[in-house]
Design a protein around this motif. Structure first.
Motif, PDB file in Angstrom:
ATOM      1  N   PRO A 163       0.073  15.624 -18.241  1.00  0.00           N
ATOM      2  CA  PRO A 163       0.607  14.823 -19.358  1.00  0.00           C
ATOM      3  C   PRO A 163       0.111  13.379 -19.328  1.00  0.00           C
ATOM      4  CG  PRO A 163       2.309  15.226 -17.719  1.00  0.00           C
ATOM      5  CD  PRO A 163       1.146  16.087 -17.346  1.00  0.00           C
ATOM      6  N   ILE A 164      -0.105  12.831 -18.131  1.00  0.00           N
ATOM      7  CA  ILE A 164      -0.589  11.451 -18.035  1.00  0.00           C
ATOM      8  C   ILE A 164      -2.012  11.357 -18.576  1.00  0.00           C
ATOM      9  CG2 ILE A 164      -1.203   9.609 -16.424  1.00  0.00           C
ATOM     10  CD1 ILE A 164       1.114  10.587 -14.657  1.00  0.00           C
ATOM     11  N   TRP A 165      -2.845  12.344 -18.253  1.00  0.00           N
ATOM     12  CA  TRP A 165      -4.223  12.338 -18.738  1.00  0.00           C
ATOM     13  C   TRP A 165      -4.272  12.486 -20.260  1.00  0.00           C
ATOM     14  CZ3 TRP A 165      -8.823  10.782 -18.287  1.00  0.00           C
ATOM     15  CH2 TRP A 165      -9.883  11.394 -18.945  1.00  0.00           C
ATOM     16  N   ASP A 166      -3.415  13.344 -20.809  1.00  0.00           N
ATOM     17  CA  ASP A 166      -3.362  13.498 -22.265  1.00  0.00           C
ATOM     18  C   ASP A 166      -2.983  12.188 -22.937  1.00  0.00           C
ATOM     19  OD1 ASP A 166      -4.078  16.156 -22.097  1.00  0.00           O
ATOM     20  OD2 ASP A 166      -2.010  16.887 -22.094  1.00  0.00           O
ATOM     21  N   PHE A 167      -2.075  11.474 -22.323  1.00  0.00           N
ATOM     22  CA  PHE A 167      -1.650  10.180 -22.871  1.00  0.00           C
ATOM     23  C   PHE A 167      -2.744   9.126 -22.722  1.00  0.00           C
ATOM     24  CE2 PHE A 167       0.328   6.006 -22.149  1.00  0.00           C
ATOM     25  CZ  PHE A 167       1.006   5.840 -23.352  1.00  0.00           C
ATOM     26  N   LEU A 168      -3.418   9.123 -21.580  1.00  0.00           N
ATOM     27  CA  LEU A 168      -4.406   8.086 -21.289  1.00  0.00           C
ATOM     28  C   LEU A 168      -5.662   8.219 -22.139  1.00  0.00           C
ATOM     29  CD1 LEU A 168      -4.670   5.661 -19.382  1.00  0.00           C
ATOM     30  CD2 LEU A 168      -5.820   7.159 -17.743  1.00  0.00           C
ATOM     31  N   LYS A 169      -6.023   9.439 -22.527  1.00  0.00           N
ATOM     32  CA  LYS A 169      -7.260   9.634 -23.288  1.00  0.00           C
ATOM     33  C   LYS A 169      -7.063   9.518 -24.800  1.00  0.00           C
ATOM     34  CE  LYS A 169      -7.064  14.662 -23.872  1.00  0.00           C
ATOM     35  NZ  LYS A 169      -7.716  15.961 -23.597  1.00  0.00           N
ATOM     36  N   HIS A 190      -8.849  12.806 -11.121  1.00  0.00           N
ATOM     37  CA  HIS A 190      -7.472  12.875 -10.627  1.00  0.00           C
ATOM     38  C   HIS A 190      -7.136  11.657  -9.768  1.00  0.00           C
ATOM     39  CE1 HIS A 190      -7.595  17.047 -11.970  1.00  0.00           C
ATOM     40  NE2 HIS A 190      -6.302  17.146 -11.711  1.00  0.00           N
ATOM     41  N   LEU A 191      -8.071  11.249  -8.914  1.00  0.00           N
ATOM     42  CA  LEU A 191      -7.815  10.132  -8.009  1.00  0.00           C
ATOM     43  C   LEU A 191      -7.656   8.821  -8.773  1.00  0.00           C
ATOM     44  CD1 LEU A 191      -7.558   9.217  -5.075  1.00  0.00           C
ATOM     45  CD2 LEU A 191     -10.050   8.884  -5.041  1.00  0.00           C
ATOM     46  N   LYS A 192      -8.529   8.567  -9.731  1.00  0.00           N
ATOM     47  CA  LYS A 192      -8.446   7.317 -10.497  1.00  0.00           C
ATOM     48  C   LYS A 192      -7.174   7.263 -11.330  1.00  0.00           C
ATOM     49  CE  LYS A 192     -13.152   5.601 -10.938  1.00  0.00           C
ATOM     50  NZ  LYS A 192     -14.222   5.150 -11.876  1.00  0.00           N
ATOM     51  N   VAL A 193      -6.845   8.363 -11.988  1.00  0.00           N
ATOM     52  CA  VAL A 193      -5.618   8.385 -12.780  1.00  0.00           C
ATOM     53  C   VAL A 193      -4.402   8.190 -11.889  1.00  0.00           C
ATOM     54  CG1 VAL A 193      -4.141   9.849 -14.222  1.00  0.00           C
ATOM     55  CG2 VAL A 193      -6.604   9.772 -14.633  1.00  0.00           C
ATOM     56  N   ALA A 194      -4.414   8.823 -10.718  1.00  0.00           N
ATOM     57  CA  ALA A 194      -3.294   8.658  -9.787  1.00  0.00           C
ATOM     58  C   ALA A 194      -3.165   7.208  -9.331  1.00  0.00           C
ATOM     59  CB  ALA A 194      -3.480   9.578  -8.580  1.00  0.00           C
ATOM     60  N   LEU A 195      -4.289   6.536  -9.072  1.00  0.00           N
ATOM     61  CA  LEU A 195      -4.244   5.139  -8.637  1.00  0.00           C
ATOM     62  C   LEU A 195      -3.768   4.219  -9.760  1.00  0.00           C
ATOM     63  CD1 LEU A 195      -7.488   4.884  -6.468  1.00  0.00           C
ATOM     64  CD2 LEU A 195      -5.116   4.937  -5.676  1.00  0.00           C
ATOM     65  N   ILE A 196      -4.195   4.496 -10.988  1.00  0.00           N
ATOM     66  CA  ILE A 196      -3.721   3.692 -12.116  1.00  0.00           C
ATOM     67  C   ILE A 196      -2.212   3.817 -12.260  1.00  0.00           C
ATOM     68  CG2 ILE A 196      -3.773   3.477 -14.626  1.00  0.00           C
ATOM     69  CD1 ILE A 196      -6.721   4.286 -14.529  1.00  0.00           C
ATOM     70  N   VAL A 197      -1.710   5.055 -12.220  1.00  0.00           N
ATOM     71  CA  VAL A 197      -0.270   5.279 -12.336  1.00  0.00           C
ATOM     72  C   VAL A 197       0.455   4.668 -11.135  1.00  0.00           C
ATOM     73  CG1 VAL A 197       1.531   7.040 -12.421  1.00  0.00           C
ATOM     74  CG2 VAL A 197      -0.584   7.346 -13.715  1.00  0.00           C
ATOM     75  N   GLY A 198      -0.137   4.812  -9.937  1.00  0.00           N
ATOM     76  CA  GLY A 198       0.489   4.253  -8.745  1.00  0.00           C
ATOM     77  C   GLY A 198       0.607   2.744  -8.815  1.00  0.00           C
ATOM     78  N   ALA A 199      -0.427   2.075  -9.315  1.00  0.00           N
ATOM     79  CA  ALA A 199      -0.379   0.611  -9.427  1.00  0.00           C
ATOM     80  C   ALA A 199       0.661   0.173 -10.446  1.00  0.00           C
ATOM     81  CB  ALA A 199      -1.752   0.072  -9.803  1.00  0.00           C
ATOM     82  N   ILE A 241       0.831  -1.204   0.000  1.00  0.00           N
ATOM     83  CA  ILE A 241       0.000   0.000   0.000  1.00  0.00           C
ATOM     84  C   ILE A 241       0.865   1.254   0.000  1.00  0.00           C
ATOM     85  CG2 ILE A 241      -1.666   1.321   1.359  1.00  0.00           C
ATOM     86  CD1 ILE A 241      -2.877  -1.357   2.226  1.00  0.00           C
ATOM     87  N   LEU A 242       1.965   1.236   0.762  1.00  0.00           N
ATOM     88  CA  LEU A 242       2.866   2.396   0.758  1.00  0.00           C
ATOM     89  C   LEU A 242       3.454   2.624  -0.630  1.00  0.00           C
ATOM     90  CD1 LEU A 242       4.784   1.977   4.156  1.00  0.00           C
ATOM     91  CD2 LEU A 242       3.066   3.693   3.564  1.00  0.00           C
ATOM     92  N   GLY A 243       3.833   1.542  -1.307  1.00  0.00           N
ATOM     93  CA  GLY A 243       4.326   1.686  -2.671  1.00  0.00           C
ATOM     94  C   GLY A 243       3.259   2.246  -3.600  1.00  0.00           C
ATOM     95  N   LEU A 244       2.006   1.796  -3.418  1.00  0.00           N
ATOM     96  CA  LEU A 244       0.900   2.315  -4.232  1.00  0.00           C
ATOM     97  C   LEU A 244       0.679   3.792  -3.973  1.00  0.00           C
ATOM     98  CD1 LEU A 244      -1.526   1.841  -6.125  1.00  0.00           C
ATOM     99  CD2 LEU A 244      -2.853   1.192  -4.108  1.00  0.00           C
ATOM    100  N   VAL A 245       0.747   4.199  -2.709  1.00  0.00           N
ATOM    101  CA  VAL A 245       0.533   5.611  -2.357  1.00  0.00           C
ATOM    102  C   VAL A 245       1.627   6.490  -2.965  1.00  0.00           C
ATOM    103  CG1 VAL A 245       0.491   7.248  -0.435  1.00  0.00           C
ATOM    104  CG2 VAL A 245      -0.776   5.091  -0.272  1.00  0.00           C
ATOM    105  N   LEU A 246       2.880   6.044  -2.868  1.00  0.00           N
ATOM    106  CA  LEU A 246       3.979   6.833  -3.438  1.00  0.00           C
ATOM    107  C   LEU A 246       3.834   6.957  -4.958  1.00  0.00           C
ATOM    108  CD1 LEU A 246       7.015   5.460  -1.386  1.00  0.00           C
ATOM    109  CD2 LEU A 246       5.857   7.659  -1.126  1.00  0.00           C
ATOM    110  N   GLY A 247       3.461   5.859  -5.609  1.00  0.00           N
ATOM    111  CA  GLY A 247       3.235   5.932  -7.052  1.00  0.00           C
ATOM    112  C   GLY A 247       2.052   6.814  -7.394  1.00  0.00           C
ATOM    113  N   ALA A 248       0.995   6.776  -6.566  1.00  0.00           N
ATOM    114  CA  ALA A 248      -0.178   7.620  -6.805  1.00  0.00           C
ATOM    115  C   ALA A 248       0.162   9.105  -6.663  1.00  0.00           C
ATOM    116  CB  ALA A 248      -1.301   7.237  -5.848  1.00  0.00           C
ATOM    117  N   LEU A 249       1.064   9.429  -5.742  1.00  0.00           N
ATOM    118  CA  LEU A 249       1.494  10.827  -5.611  1.00  0.00           C
ATOM    119  C   LEU A 249       2.164  11.311  -6.894  1.00  0.00           C
ATOM    120  CD1 LEU A 249       2.901  10.903  -1.955  1.00  0.00           C
ATOM    121  CD2 LEU A 249       0.788  11.947  -2.795  1.00  0.00           C
ATOM    122  N   VAL A 250       2.963  10.441  -7.497  1.00  0.00           N
ATOM    123  CA  VAL A 250       3.588  10.810  -8.780  1.00  0.00           C
ATOM    124  C   VAL A 250       2.512  11.024  -9.838  1.00  0.00           C
ATOM    125  CG1 VAL A 250       5.150  10.023 -10.597  1.00  0.00           C
ATOM    126  CG2 VAL A 250       5.701   9.571  -8.193  1.00  0.00           C
TER     127      VAL A 250
END
Length: 286
Positions: free
Chosen positions: A47-53, A83-92, A31-40
């Motif tokens: 830019p992540i949203w532009d890429f994802l859509k 923002h939360l869903k994209v952050a969780l996808i990137v974090g995972a 979970i800590l690894g997921l949280v750190l990745g989600a912060l990124v």
């Protein structure tokens, strides 16, 4: 008592509460690894949203509003959840080395020491396979969208909500990524002697049929193109896994097994040597 606890830990045996504590610690680290990745993911959202859509922007323009394919926000709080869903996808995705290792580390204590050395091999294969599955899902998402959106009548406009699209993208990325891990587990089961190449070969037809059924059910769009995009590479990976199992079993039959003839509760000669060394250390300390 200390010696017995170390011996128990060396062969993976521990009380139920120890297993629960181990599971808790592994979950916390994952979970800590997921949280750190989600912060990124949250920090670099634009830019992540532009890429994802991008897959959605490649659908037929005749079904879009004024010829421009834009996603629709329906609610006041959708911006936050986007923002939360994209952050969780990137974090995972970013933390996949961490949580994949935690899964393996939780299972590894139950293996012999000669089997635990495959940890680095497991990680070296698991992370690229997961990312490869996610990459394949990304490049095939627009195909499924085109198929179903293209079924809409020509005089209609399709308005897709952001939440719906993100749910579809999230399911595609993780279903493809996790499915690509299954052949790796077949290899690991063969390495520890649970699954032989002969059994894999006998179950090949059933395995291929099961992969196609799973791909038809698991893919969120369930269209033929996406099903084949998941099933065919997975079958290729299973064939590679079978080939690895073949060479491993042939090499294992050529060398003597020091564990042959021992029951599950009987200590191996190597384990006895290690216990004797621990006893000698204890005697010297006294």
């Amino acid at each position: 008592m200390k010696l017995s606890s170390r011996a128990a830990a060396s062969d993976g045996r521990m009380p139920l509460m120890e297993h629960l504590r181990e599971l808790r610690n592994r979950l916390i680290k994952a979970i800590l690894g997921l949280v750190l990745g989600a912060l990124v993911g949250w920090i670099f959202f634009p830019p992540i949203w532009d890429f994802l859509k991008q897959p959605y922007t490649r659908i037929p323009p005749e079904h879009c509003l004024a010829g421009k394919c834009d996603l629709v926000v329906h609610g006041i709080f959708d911006g936050f959840f986007i923002h939360l869903k994209v952050a969780l996808i990137v974090g995972a995705l970013l933390s996949s080395p961490i949580w994949l290792y935690q899964i393996w580390a939780f299972v590894a204590p139950g293996l012999y020491r000669r089997e635990r050395r495959w940890t680095y091999s497991f990680m070296a294969a698991a992370v690229p396979l997961f990312l490869l599955g996610g990459a394949l899902a990304y490049v095939t998402m627009d195909k499924g969208l085109k198929i179903f959106i293209g079924l809409a009548p020509g005089d209609t406009t399709v308005l897709v909500g952001v939440q719906d699209y993100l749910g579809y993208a999230q399911a595609m990325l993780f279903i493809f990524g996790l499915t690509f891990e299954l052949p790796l587990f077949v290899v690991m089961l063969n390495m520890i002697g649970v699954l032989t190449h002969q059994r894999i070969r006998k179950s090949r037809r059933l395995l291929i049929f099961g992969v196609f059924v799973f791909a038809a059910v698991a893919t969120p769009s369930q269209d033929p193109f996406t099903m084949l995009a998941l099933a065919l590479p997975t079958i290729v990976l299973f064939e590679i896994a079978e080939l690895i199992a073949f060479f491993h079993d042939r090499r294992r039959t050529r060398r003597p097994d020091p564990y042959e003839g021992l029951s599950d509760d009987e200590a191996s000669p190597l384990d006895l040597e290690a216990m004797d060394a621990e006893l000698e250390k204890g005697d010297r300390a006294r």
